[in-house]
Scaffold this motif. Structure first.
Motif, PDB file in Angstrom:
ATOM      1  N   GLN A 234      17.601 -76.057  75.299  1.00 41.62           N
ATOM      2  CA  GLN A 234      16.272 -75.695  75.775  1.00 41.62           C
ATOM      3  C   GLN A 234      15.480 -76.928  76.197  1.00 41.62           C
ATOM      4  O   GLN A 234      14.658 -76.865  77.110  1.00 41.62           O
ATOM      5  CB  GLN A 234      15.510 -74.942  74.682  1.00 41.62           C
ATOM      6  N   GLU A 235      15.731 -78.053  75.530  1.00 38.46           N
ATOM      7  CA  GLU A 235      15.008 -79.282  75.839  1.00 38.46           C
ATOM      8  C   GLU A 235      15.581 -80.024  77.040  1.00 38.46           C
ATOM      9  O   GLU A 235      15.011 -81.016  77.486  1.00 38.46           O
ATOM     10  CB  GLU A 235      15.006 -80.212  74.625  1.00 38.46           C
ATOM     11  N   GLY A 236      16.720 -79.566  77.558  1.00 35.36           N
ATOM     12  CA  GLY A 236      17.308 -80.198  78.727  1.00 35.36           C
ATOM     13  C   GLY A 236      18.389 -81.208  78.424  1.00 35.36           C
ATOM     14  O   GLY A 236      18.931 -81.829  79.344  1.00 35.36           O
ATOM     15  N   SER A 237      18.739 -81.395  77.142  1.00 36.04           N
ATOM     16  CA  SER A 237      19.820 -82.315  76.801  1.00 36.04           C
ATOM     17  C   SER A 237      21.156 -81.592  76.874  1.00 36.04           C
ATOM     18  O   SER A 237      21.217 -80.360  76.857  1.00 36.04           O
ATOM     19  CB  SER A 237      19.597 -82.896  75.400  1.00 36.04           C
ATOM     20  N   ARG A 238      22.241 -82.360  76.943  1.00 38.15           N
ATOM     21  CA  ARG A 238      23.568 -81.767  77.050  1.00 38.15           C
ATOM     22  C   ARG A 238      23.924 -80.994  75.785  1.00 38.15           C
ATOM     23  O   ARG A 238      23.670 -81.445  74.673  1.00 38.15           O
ATOM     24  CB  ARG A 238      24.618 -82.846  77.308  1.00 38.15           C
ATOM     25  N   ALA A 239      24.531 -79.828  75.974  1.00 38.26           N
ATOM     26  CA  ALA A 239      24.967 -78.998  74.856  1.00 38.26           C
ATOM     27  C   ALA A 239      26.478 -78.878  74.892  1.00 38.26           C
ATOM     28  O   ALA A 239      27.100 -78.972  75.951  1.00 38.26           O
ATOM     29  CB  ALA A 239      24.320 -77.614  74.926  1.00 38.26           C
ATOM     30  N   GLN A 240      27.078 -78.675  73.729  1.00 40.70           N
ATOM     31  CA  GLN A 240      28.520 -78.522  73.628  1.00 40.70           C
ATOM     32  C   GLN A 240      28.858 -77.056  73.372  1.00 40.70           C
ATOM     33  O   GLN A 240      28.254 -76.422  72.508  1.00 40.70           O
ATOM     34  CB  GLN A 240      29.073 -79.384  72.485  1.00 40.70           C
ATOM     35  N   PRO A 241      29.838 -76.505  74.110  1.00 35.99           N
ATOM     36  CA  PRO A 241      30.218 -75.111  73.876  1.00 35.99           C
ATOM     37  C   PRO A 241      30.982 -74.967  72.575  1.00 35.99           C
ATOM     38  O   PRO A 241      31.605 -75.913  72.089  1.00 35.99           O
ATOM     39  CB  PRO A 241      31.106 -74.787  75.078  1.00 35.99           C
ATOM     40  N   SER A 242      30.916 -73.787  71.988  1.00 29.01           N
ATOM     41  CA  SER A 242      31.711 -73.523  70.798  1.00 29.01           C
ATOM     42  C   SER A 242      33.176 -73.419  71.197  1.00 29.01           C
ATOM     43  O   SER A 242      33.517 -73.332  72.371  1.00 29.01           O
ATOM     44  CB  SER A 242      31.257 -72.219  70.135  1.00 29.01           C
ATOM     45  N   VAL A 243      34.069 -73.422  70.210  1.00 29.11           N
ATOM     46  CA  VAL A 243      35.499 -73.339  70.489  1.00 29.11           C
ATOM     47  C   VAL A 243      35.825 -72.056  71.232  1.00 29.11           C
ATOM     48  O   VAL A 243      36.590 -72.040  72.193  1.00 29.11           O
ATOM     49  CB  VAL A 243      36.297 -73.420  69.171  1.00 29.11           C
ATOM     50  N   ARG A 244      35.213 -70.942  70.825  1.00 27.07           N
ATOM     51  CA  ARG A 244      35.499 -69.658  71.457  1.00 27.07           C
ATOM     52  C   ARG A 244      34.986 -69.625  72.888  1.00 27.07           C
ATOM     53  O   ARG A 244      35.636 -69.095  73.786  1.00 27.07           O
ATOM     54  CB  ARG A 244      34.880 -68.523  70.644  1.00 27.07           C
ATOM     55  N   ALA A 245      33.805 -70.200  73.131  1.00 27.49           N
ATOM     56  CA  ALA A 245      33.258 -70.216  74.483  1.00 27.49           C
ATOM     57  C   ALA A 245      34.104 -71.098  75.383  1.00 27.49           C
ATOM     58  O   ALA A 245      34.351 -70.774  76.542  1.00 27.49           O
ATOM     59  CB  ALA A 245      31.816 -70.716  74.463  1.00 27.49           C
ATOM     60  N   ASN A 246      34.570 -72.230  74.862  1.00 34.89           N
ATOM     61  CA  ASN A 246      35.405 -73.132  75.647  1.00 34.89           C
ATOM     62  C   ASN A 246      36.729 -72.468  75.997  1.00 34.89           C
ATOM     63  O   ASN A 246      37.255 -72.626  77.099  1.00 34.89           O
ATOM     64  CB  ASN A 246      35.648 -74.420  74.864  1.00 34.89           C
ATOM     65  N   ALA A 247      37.277 -71.692  75.056  1.00 36.21           N
ATOM     66  CA  ALA A 247      38.527 -70.985  75.315  1.00 36.21           C
ATOM     67  C   ALA A 247      38.330 -69.899  76.362  1.00 36.21           C
ATOM     68  O   ALA A 247      39.196 -69.657  77.200  1.00 36.21           O
ATOM     69  CB  ALA A 247      39.054 -70.369  74.021  1.00 36.21           C
ATOM     70  N   ALA A 248      37.158 -69.239  76.337  1.00 40.93           N
ATOM     71  CA  ALA A 248      36.882 -68.190  77.318  1.00 40.93           C
ATOM     72  C   ALA A 248      36.735 -68.767  78.712  1.00 40.93           C
ATOM     73  O   ALA A 248      37.162 -68.174  79.701  1.00 40.93           O
ATOM     74  CB  ALA A 248      35.610 -67.436  76.933  1.00 40.93           C
ATOM     75  N   ALA A 249      36.127 -69.956  78.814  1.00 37.73           N
ATOM     76  CA  ALA A 249      35.928 -70.585  80.113  1.00 37.73           C
ATOM     77  C   ALA A 249      37.211 -71.211  80.639  1.00 37.73           C
ATOM     78  O   ALA A 249      37.398 -71.333  81.844  1.00 37.73           O
ATOM     79  CB  ALA A 249      34.837 -71.652  80.014  1.00 37.73           C
ATOM     80  N   ASN A 250      38.125 -71.613  79.728  1.00 35.47           N
ATOM     81  CA  ASN A 250      39.377 -72.254  80.112  1.00 35.47           C
ATOM     82  C   ASN A 250      40.539 -71.576  79.392  1.00 35.47           C
ATOM     83  O   ASN A 250      41.120 -72.146  78.463  1.00 35.47           O
ATOM     84  CB  ASN A 250      39.350 -73.748  79.766  1.00 35.47           C
ATOM     85  N   PRO A 251      40.878 -70.345  79.779  1.00 35.20           N
ATOM     86  CA  PRO A 251      41.915 -69.596  79.061  1.00 35.20           C
ATOM     87  C   PRO A 251      43.272 -70.278  79.061  1.00 35.20           C
ATOM     88  O   PRO A 251      44.071 -70.079  78.159  1.00 35.20           O
ATOM     89  CB  PRO A 251      41.958 -68.254  79.817  1.00 35.20           C
ATOM     90  N   ALA A 252      43.555 -71.107  80.069  1.00 36.06           N
ATOM     91  CA  ALA A 252      44.858 -71.767  80.138  1.00 36.06           C
ATOM     92  C   ALA A 252      45.042 -72.763  79.008  1.00 36.06           C
ATOM     93  O   ALA A 252      46.160 -73.096  78.619  1.00 36.06           O
ATOM     94  CB  ALA A 252      45.018 -72.476  81.483  1.00 36.06           C
ATOM     95  N   HIS A 253      43.913 -73.264  78.450  1.00 35.01           N
ATOM     96  CA  HIS A 253      43.981 -74.259  77.386  1.00 35.01           C
ATOM     97  C   HIS A 253      43.565 -73.688  76.040  1.00 35.01           C
ATOM     98  O   HIS A 253      43.316 -74.422  75.100  1.00 35.01           O
ATOM     99  CB  HIS A 253      43.075 -75.445  77.721  1.00 35.01           C
ATOM    100  N   ALA A 254      43.456 -72.367  75.950  1.00 36.47           N
ATOM    101  CA  ALA A 254      42.936 -71.755  74.729  1.00 36.47           C
ATOM    102  C   ALA A 254      43.830 -72.017  73.532  1.00 36.47           C
ATOM    103  O   ALA A 254      43.373 -72.096  72.397  1.00 36.47           O
ATOM    104  CB  ALA A 254      42.772 -70.250  74.930  1.00 36.47           C
ATOM    105  N   GLY A 255      45.141 -72.172  73.753  1.00 34.23           N
ATOM    106  CA  GLY A 255      46.048 -72.346  72.632  1.00 34.23           C
ATOM    107  C   GLY A 255      46.255 -73.779  72.212  1.00 34.23           C
ATOM    108  O   GLY A 255      47.003 -74.055  71.273  1.00 34.23           O
TER     109      GLY A 255
END
Length: 313
Positions: A234-255
């Motif tokens: 919300q403050e405009g700084s970089r945020a890190q996705p959770s493990v599940r969100a990262n897997a959803a965005a990059n299914p090829a690397h989920a495992g």
């Protein structure tokens, strides 16, 4: 007579299909509980010339409840089309989500002030000028190194942030009614949310940190510069996705397993292998020189594609 009946049946089927398609665009899920207030957040700069801003909103999942879909810059499906945001509206019994859509003009979005150009009615964050989109930098944030079609309209400079935070239309929220121009826009040809927008929402629903029950109305990722791009708080700084969100965005690397935090204790790490080799063959200096070689240059990432431009007639 049979011919007339056949024509009538065809028209009836086409009409029913049109109503169904429109319903899919305008009406979504219904919930008994009102959505949380809109979180205030800093808009990331537009990363690509021609991208349009789509504000964040609360969506609903039957299992997890309300979750925040981050605001994001996206490529419009067609030159000259604008995004009408979706909104929650109270119909007297439940809260119904009206899906957003693309059209030549902005329609009714419940009077909700999403900020950054969407002040409750219309859009003041930019405009189409032929095949190019011009950005009102008094309202929206752009990357000036790649976006040059800008102007400043200071008459709307105070409307660039959400003021009342109301997230729905109805008692206790916004009580706006559709204006004539918004009703006219409703009758125009619509394009449903793009594949990127659908993917964007699917990634959000897989991230536990985006659910209101977990973040108390303060999502970990409030906005993104593009779909599957950089995340911002919300403050405009970089945020890190959770493990599940990262897997959803990059299914090829989920495992793929996460690397060990302590590489020095890993006998399979490059540093560990170099040390073992040096002890075994007495070539410590050669191994060190080899490890200090400059890495090869990585291939350049593909350039962002701009929205398809259509020739004016």
């Amino acid at each position: 007579m049979k011919k007339i009946a056949s024509v009538f049946m065809v028209l009836l089927i086409v009409s029913a299909a049109s109503v169904k398609a429109y319903a899919q665009i305008s009406i979504g899920v219904s919930v008994n509980i009102a959505p949380p207030v809109l979180p205030t957040y800093t808009q990331p700069p537009c990363p690509v010339d021609g991208y349009l801003w789509t504000p964040g909103y609360w969506a609903y999942d039957q299992d997890g409840g309300y979750y925040w879909v981050p605001g994001v810059w996206v490529s419009p499906p067609r030159v000259g089309y604008l995004w009408t945001p979706g909104y929650w509206g109270y119909d007297g019994a439940v809260y119904v989500f009206h899906e957003g859509y693309w059209a030549p003009h902005i329609g009714f979005y419940g009077g909700v002030n999403y900020g950054y150009g969407y002040v409750g009615t219309g859009y003041v964050g930019g405009r189409w000028a032929g095949n190019s989109f011009q950005y009102n930098t008094a309202v929206v944030n752009v990357n000036n190194t790649v976006v040059h079609n800008t102007y400043i309209n200071k008459t709307v400079i105070n409307n660039n942030v959400t003021v009342n935070n109301n997230s729905f239309n109805g008692p206790g929220g916004v009580t706006a009614k559709p204006q004539p121009q918004e009703q006219a826009a409703e009758k125009e040809s619509h394009i449903q949310p793009t594949a990127d927008q659908i993917t964007h929402r699917q990634v959000a629903v897989k991230d536990p940190s985006q659910f209101a029950k977990n973040n108390n109305g303060h999502p970990a990722t409030a906005a993104m510069n593009k779909v599957n791009g950089s995340r911002f708080t919300q403050e405009g700084s970089r945020a890190q996705p959770s493990v599940r969100a990262n897997a959803a965005a990059n299914p090829a690397h989920a495992g793929n397993a996460a690397p060990s935090a302590d590489n020095s204790a890993n006998s399979h790490s490059p540093a560990r292998r170099t040390n073992v080799a040096a002890v075994n063959n007495g070539a410590a200096r050669a191994a060190a020189q080899h490890s200090n070689r400059a890495p090869r240059r990585q291939a350049l990432a593909p350039r962002e594609e701009r929205p398809h431009r259509e020739r004016q007639r």
